[in-house]
Design an enzyme around this catalytic site. Structure first.
Site, short mmCIF file in Angstrom:
data_model
loop_
_atom_site.label_atom_id
_atom_site.label_comp_id
_atom_site.label_asym_id
_atom_site.label_seq_id
_atom_site.Cartn_x
_atom_site.Cartn_y
_atom_site.Cartn_z
N GLY A 107 -60.07 66.09 46.67
CA GLY A 107 -60.16 64.71 46.19
C GLY A 107 -59.87 63.70 47.29
O GLY A 107 -60.03 64.01 48.48
N ASP A 108 -59.37 62.52 46.91
CA ASP A 108 -59.23 61.46 47.92
C ASP A 108 -58.24 61.83 49.03
O ASP A 108 -58.50 61.57 50.20
CB ASP A 108 -58.89 60.11 47.26
CG ASP A 108 -57.62 60.17 46.43
OD1 ASP A 108 -57.24 61.27 45.99
OD2 ASP A 108 -57.01 59.11 46.21
N ASP B 78 -60.31 63.82 37.89
CA ASP B 78 -60.16 62.39 37.60
C ASP B 78 -61.45 61.60 37.84
O ASP B 78 -61.55 60.45 37.40
CB ASP B 78 -59.04 61.78 38.45
CG ASP B 78 -57.67 62.21 37.98
OD1 ASP B 78 -57.58 62.98 37.01
OD2 ASP B 78 -56.66 61.79 38.59
O1 F6P Z 1 -55.77 64.55 40.65
C1 F6P Z 1 -56.08 65.37 39.59
C2 F6P Z 1 -54.87 65.55 38.69
O2 F6P Z 1 -55.16 66.59 37.80
C3 F6P Z 1 -54.43 64.29 37.97
O3 F6P Z 1 -55.17 64.00 36.82
C4 F6P Z 1 -52.99 64.59 37.68
O4 F6P Z 1 -52.24 63.44 37.56
C5 F6P Z 1 -52.58 65.33 38.88
O5 F6P Z 1 -53.72 65.93 39.41
C6 F6P Z 1 -51.48 66.32 38.63
O6 F6P Z 1 -51.43 67.20 39.70
P1 F6P Z 1 -50.21 68.09 40.18
O7 F6P Z 1 -49.25 68.19 39.05
O8 F6P Z 1 -50.84 69.36 40.58
O9 F6P Z 1 -49.65 67.40 41.37
#
Ligand code: F6P
Length: 437
Positions: free
Chosen positions: A177-178, A208
């Site tokens: 992702g970003d 997301d």
């Molecule tokens: O970025 C994707 C995502 O699934 C978000 O929707 C969520 O907030 C986050 O990652 C949670 O990720 P982790 O708990 O793995 O850091």
């Protein structure tokens, strides 16, 4: 906005793909090297351009796809793959498709997989490197998660480029992702600074769906499709009891696409709360008053809240995760408590059922549509990398695969436009207020 894609050098090698350059010969074609896809397809954009003069070409992305001439010699180049950030349906499909395309269509013989994100490129962690062969990846698309493992957090680009250099890697595919793409950008800049000939090509992954200049990221569709199970359950529970309220919290840190799309796909939802559209809780125009009216009228309600919505009600939590994302406070639990106590205080007997499917929506394997999307993204990433294109990711725009400069993609975040079509559709489906104040 600059959509120019960098290249490592002139592409002088004939592609090993058996494609045609002739239309009408019933053989699939190479994509002309300068083929572009308009950023804005509206007639008014066209008119503006015409007004600005014959020299002005409209903003356009390079079209993705196989080119007749490539930069890398397939028999010599070594490729590597890294998967970073939170897990997401379809990562394994992308890894598999990269390996199959590189091996069987271009004849690349050495493909490596770094373990556990960018950490796998840093010797201090001591992670092994996987030899990604067709045999190893053959069945991985059946599983969620990532064969390679993943991790959050940046690593030192100098150290990572040392690793690529030491291993003789010519192409690095970054799946993420970003945060991952910001990391890829730093790697690309370090490669350029050293004058190395290593291509960095990204594939946009995140449930997301918040990558700028990319219409859709892989994993997003599977995630919101699974989320509708929670909405269905909330609706069944809410409508099975007097004044039943179903409250569902879904992932979506800054962008509420999962909540919005799940609600559109499962239209039992009466109210969607997303980070992009502020809401109020108190007062005649607030959420509590709306809920009371809804219960009076219909006897049940389903509310979907994205995890990043309404953070302003929860005080300032400024701690961050390894990717630098602010740790979110739990808006779902807060609303559960708040709505329950407000309804109770108002003497409205009710039953609120709270559902948070959490990681369930992202740990699953990709659904069929995401699977085919992953495969095509990966094929186009290989086509781009083999031509020596770099500092880019593969995107999709107006449903056509494109090349997007990483710098442009990480220059902001894609958010739901409160004045746009998606949100209008949500308002029409739910019947919720267009504005809360
Ligand atoms: O970025 C994707 C995502 O699934 C978000 O929707 C969520 O907030 C986050 O990652 C949670 O990720 P982790 O708990 O793995 O850091």
């Amino acid at each position: 906005m600059d959509l120019t894609i960098e290249r490592l050098g002139p592409a002088r090698i004939h592609s090993p793909l058996n494609l045609s350059t002739q239309l009408g010969d019933q053989v699939c074609n190479f994509v002309p090297d300068d083929e572009k896809i308009l950023y804005d397809v509206s007639l008014s954009a066209c008119r503006t351009c015409r007004r600005e003069g014959a020299e002005t070409l409209p903003l356009a992305f390079e079209r993705a796809g196989p080119r007749e001439k490539i930069y890398f010699d397939p028999s010599k180049v070594r490729a590597a793959v890294v998967t970073c950030g939170g897990l997401c349906p379809g990562i394994n499909n992308v890894v598999r498709a990269l390996v199959m395309e590189l091996t069987y269509h271009y004849g690349v013989r050495h493909i490596y997989g770094f373990r556990f994100g960018y950490a796998g490129m840093v010797p201090d962690f001591g992670y092994d490197v996987l030899d990604l062969t067709p045999e190893l990846v053959r069945d991985i698309h059946h599983d969620g998660g990532s064969l390679l493992g993943s991790s959050r957090g940046p690593q030192d680009p100098e150290v990572m480029v040392d690793t690529l250099d030491r291993m003789g890697i010519g192409i690095l595919f970054t799946i993420g992702g970003d945060g991952t793409h910001r990391g890829a950008m730093a790697i690309h800049e370090e490669i350029s600074r050293r004058g190395l000939k290593i291509a960095v090509v990204g594939i946009p992954k995140t449930i997301d769906n918040d990558i700028l200049l990319v219409e859709k990221t892989f994993g997003f569709e599977t995630a919101f499709s699974i989320a509708i199970e929670a909405i269905r359950a909330a609706h069944v529970e809410a409508s099975g009891t007097p004044n039943g309220v179903g409250l569902v919290q879904l992932m979506g840190r800054h962008s509420g696409y999962i909540a919005a799309n799940a609600a559109l796909a499962e239209p039992d939802v009466n109210c969607v709360l997303v980070p992009e559209v502020p809401f109020v809780i108190d007062g005649e125009r607030g959420l509590v008053a709306w809920l009371r009216r809804r219960l009076e009228k219909r006897g049940h309600a389903v509310i979907v809240v994205a995890e990043g919505a309404g953070q302003e009600f929860l005080g300032g939590n400024h701690s961050t995760d390894a990717s630098g994302n602010v740790d979110l406070a739990d808006i779902g639990l807060y609303l559960k408590q708040r709505l329950t106590s407000e309804l109770k205080a108002a003497g409205v007997s009710h039953s609120l059922k709270y559902i948070d499917p959490s990681y369930i929506i992202r740990s699953a394997p990709a659904n069929p549509n995401d699977s085919l999307f992953c495969a095509t993204l990966a094929q186009n990433a290989v086509h781009a990398a083999m031509t020596g294109r770099t500092g880019m990711l593969v995107g999709i725009w107006h449903n056509i695969f494109t090349h997007v400069p990483i710098a442009a993609a990480v220059s902001g975040r894609k958010l739901i436009d409160p004045e746009g079509e998606l949100w209008r559709s949500v308002l029409e489906i739910t019947g919720q207020p267009a504005a809360w104040q």
